[in-house]
Motif scaffolding. Sequence first.
Motif, PDB file in Angstrom:
ATOM      1  N   ALA A 219      42.406  23.924  78.174  1.00 48.28           N
ATOM      2  CA  ALA A 219      42.685  24.753  76.999  1.00 48.28           C
ATOM      3  C   ALA A 219      42.184  26.182  77.192  1.00 48.28           C
ATOM      4  O   ALA A 219      42.859  27.147  76.814  1.00 48.28           O
ATOM      5  CB  ALA A 219      42.037  24.131  75.762  1.00 48.28           C
ATOM      6  N   ILE A 220      41.014  26.334  77.805  1.00 46.48           N
ATOM      7  CA  ILE A 220      40.473  27.669  78.041  1.00 46.48           C
ATOM      8  C   ILE A 220      41.348  28.430  79.028  1.00 46.48           C
ATOM      9  O   ILE A 220      41.600  29.633  78.876  1.00 46.48           O
ATOM     10  CB  ILE A 220      39.017  27.577  78.547  1.00 46.48           C
TER      11      ILE A 220
ATOM     12  N   ASP B 254      39.664  27.493  94.235  1.00 48.52           N
ATOM     13  CA  ASP B 254      40.648  28.556  94.444  1.00 48.52           C
ATOM     14  C   ASP B 254      40.892  29.349  93.164  1.00 48.52           C
ATOM     15  O   ASP B 254      41.420  30.470  93.216  1.00 48.52           O
ATOM     16  CB  ASP B 254      41.983  27.964  94.917  1.00 48.52           C
ATOM     17  N   GLY B 255      40.504  28.796  92.016  1.00 53.99           N
ATOM     18  CA  GLY B 255      40.712  29.485  90.749  1.00 53.99           C
ATOM     19  C   GLY B 255      39.870  30.735  90.579  1.00 53.99           C
ATOM     20  O   GLY B 255      40.094  31.517  89.650  1.00 53.99           O
TER      21      GLY B 255
ATOM     22  N   THR C  74      46.424  35.637  87.583  1.00 52.43           N
ATOM     23  CA  THR C  74      45.932  34.988  86.375  1.00 52.43           C
ATOM     24  C   THR C  74      46.537  33.594  86.233  1.00 52.43           C
ATOM     25  O   THR C  74      45.885  32.667  85.741  1.00 52.43           O
ATOM     26  CB  THR C  74      46.263  35.838  85.137  1.00 52.43           C
ATOM     27  N   LEU C  75      47.775  33.439  86.655  1.00 58.46           N
ATOM     28  CA  LEU C  75      48.396  32.113  86.613  1.00 58.46           C
ATOM     29  C   LEU C  75      47.642  31.111  87.481  1.00 58.46           C
ATOM     30  O   LEU C  75      47.744  29.899  87.267  1.00 58.46           O
ATOM     31  CB  LEU C  75      49.855  32.207  87.076  1.00 58.46           C
ATOM     32  N   MET C  76      46.885  31.609  88.456  1.00 59.20           N
ATOM     33  CA  MET C  76      46.097  30.720  89.299  1.00 59.20           C
ATOM     34  C   MET C  76      45.057  29.943  88.496  1.00 59.20           C
ATOM     35  O   MET C  76      44.600  28.887  88.914  1.00 59.20           O
ATOM     36  CB  MET C  76      45.401  31.526  90.406  1.00 59.20           C
ATOM     37  N   PHE C  77      44.665  30.488  87.326  1.00 53.97           N
ATOM     38  CA  PHE C  77      43.722  29.766  86.490  1.00 53.97           C
ATOM     39  C   PHE C  77      44.292  28.435  86.021  1.00 53.97           C
ATOM     40  O   PHE C  77      43.553  27.503  85.694  1.00 53.97           O
ATOM     41  CB  PHE C  77      43.349  30.615  85.264  1.00 53.97           C
ATOM     42  N   LEU C  78      45.615  28.340  85.941  1.00 58.15           N
ATOM     43  CA  LEU C  78      46.245  27.108  85.470  1.00 58.15           C
ATOM     44  C   LEU C  78      46.340  26.054  86.566  1.00 58.15           C
ATOM     45  O   LEU C  78      46.566  24.880  86.266  1.00 58.15           O
ATOM     46  CB  LEU C  78      47.644  27.420  84.932  1.00 58.15           C
TER      47      LEU C  78
ATOM     48  N   TRP D  99      37.720  36.792  82.573  1.00 60.04           N
ATOM     49  CA  TRP D  99      36.425  36.120  82.427  1.00 60.04           C
ATOM     50  C   TRP D  99      36.549  34.822  81.625  1.00 60.04           C
ATOM     51  O   TRP D  99      35.827  33.850  81.879  1.00 60.04           O
ATOM     52  CB  TRP D  99      35.420  37.064  81.758  1.00 60.04           C
ATOM     53  N   LEU D 100      37.472  34.803  80.673  1.00 57.29           N
ATOM     54  CA  LEU D 100      37.723  33.571  79.932  1.00 57.29           C
ATOM     55  C   LEU D 100      38.275  32.491  80.872  1.00 57.29           C
ATOM     56  O   LEU D 100      37.898  31.314  80.794  1.00 57.29           O
ATOM     57  CB  LEU D 100      38.724  33.846  78.802  1.00 57.29           C
ATOM     58  N   GLY D 101      39.154  32.917  81.778  1.00 55.69           N
ATOM     59  CA  GLY D 101      39.676  31.982  82.758  1.00 55.69           C
ATOM     60  C   GLY D 101      38.597  31.440  83.670  1.00 55.69           C
ATOM     61  O   GLY D 101      38.596  30.260  84.027  1.00 55.69           O
ATOM     62  N   LEU D 102      37.655  32.297  84.057  1.00 56.74           N
ATOM     63  CA  LEU D 102      36.546  31.835  84.882  1.00 56.74           C
ATOM     64  C   LEU D 102      35.722  30.777  84.154  1.00 56.74           C
ATOM     65  O   LEU D 102      35.263  29.801  84.752  1.00 56.74           O
ATOM     66  CB  LEU D 102      35.653  33.020  85.268  1.00 56.74           C
ATOM     67  N   ALA D 103      35.548  30.962  82.839  1.00 58.62           N
ATOM     68  CA  ALA D 103      34.814  29.964  82.057  1.00 58.62           C
ATOM     69  C   ALA D 103      35.536  28.618  82.079  1.00 58.62           C
ATOM     70  O   ALA D 103      34.905  27.555  82.188  1.00 58.62           O
ATOM     71  CB  ALA D 103      34.658  30.451  80.616  1.00 58.62           C
TER      72      ALA D 103
END
Length: 318
Positions: free
Chosen positions: A274-275, A98-99, A244-248, A126-130
Motif C-alpha cells: 500500500a505504501i 533492488d527497490g 519510481t515504478l521500481m518501488f512496485l 522517500w515514501l517508497g523507501l519506507a
Amino acid sequence: MNALLSAAFVLCWSSGFIGAKLGAGTADPTTLLMWRFVPLALVLIAVAAVSRRAWRGLTRREAGRQVAIGALSQSGYLLSVYYAIQLGVSSGTTALIDGVQPLVAGALAGPLLRQYVSRRQWLGLWLGLAGVATVTTADAAAAGAGVPWWAYFVPFLGMLSLVAATFLEGRSRAAVAPRAALTVHCVTSAVLFSGLAFGAGAAAPPADSSFWLATAWLVVLPTFGGYGLYWLIMRRSGVTEVNTLMFLMAPVTAVWGALMFGEHFGPQTAVGLAIGLAAVAVVRRGAKPSRTAVVERVEETDGTHRDADPATVRAPSR
C-alpha cells in the motif's frame, strides 16, 4: 496509455524474479542466462538483417555506448539477481533490495542529467523507501539464518549497475531506435554470458524440461516485455517516473512469490504494498509538464530535435 504501459512494465519486470526462481534449481546462473540470450540474439540479428531501417543513424560511437549500456543493464544486473536467488535470497527480497534504485537515481538525476526532482517527488521517493523497508523487514525475518548475510549485497551491486546504465542512456542525445538498442544489448549479453558459461564449464544445458520452461518464460516476459518497456517508459516519462515504478516490483514480486512458491507474505508485506502504491501516486502528481517540455515533445515529433529525455521536466536550477 501511460497507465497501461506502467502496469505492463511492473508485471513483466517482476516476472524476471519469478523466472530466476524457476530456473535457480535447474542449472548454474551462467547456463540459464547463456541459453536465455543466445537464441534471442540470433533471432534479433536475423530480424535486423531483413529490416535495416532501425539502424539508420547508429554511429560507431553510439554503438559502443549501447554495448556498454547492455553490459550494465542486462549482464551485470541479471547476473547479480540470479546469483542472489541461487544463494538463497528469496525472489521478493531480491526485488526489495533492488527497490532502493529510485532513490539513487533520483538523487543523481540533478547533477548528472540536470533533471531536477521536485519536493513532491522527493516525498514520494522517500515514501517508497519506507514501503520497501517495511516489506524487507518482514521477508528478512521469515528467511531466518539459512542465507549468508553477504548474499543480500549481491543484488545491491546489480541495482547500481542498472542505475549506471540508466544515466549512460540519459546522457546520450542520439536517436537510437528501441529495436536496434535491444538487439545490441542482447547480443552483448549473449557474448558475455557465453564466455562466462564456457569458462566455468557450464555451457551444456540440462535435459530437464523445467530448465527450458524457465528459459522460455525469461525470454518472453522480462526481456521483451519488461526490458523493452523500461526504455520506452523512460523516454516517454523520464528517469524519475520509470524508477519510481521500481518501488512496485518488490511488493508485486512478494505477492507473486507467495502464490507461486509459498514465500512469506503477511500483513506487514501488505502494508508495504500500500505504501509503494501511494509513493507512485505522489511522484506522478508531482511531475507536471512545463511549457519547455511540451515544446521539446512537439519538436521531436517534427524531427527537428531530440532531447535525451524529452518528457522529463527540466526545471531551472534552484
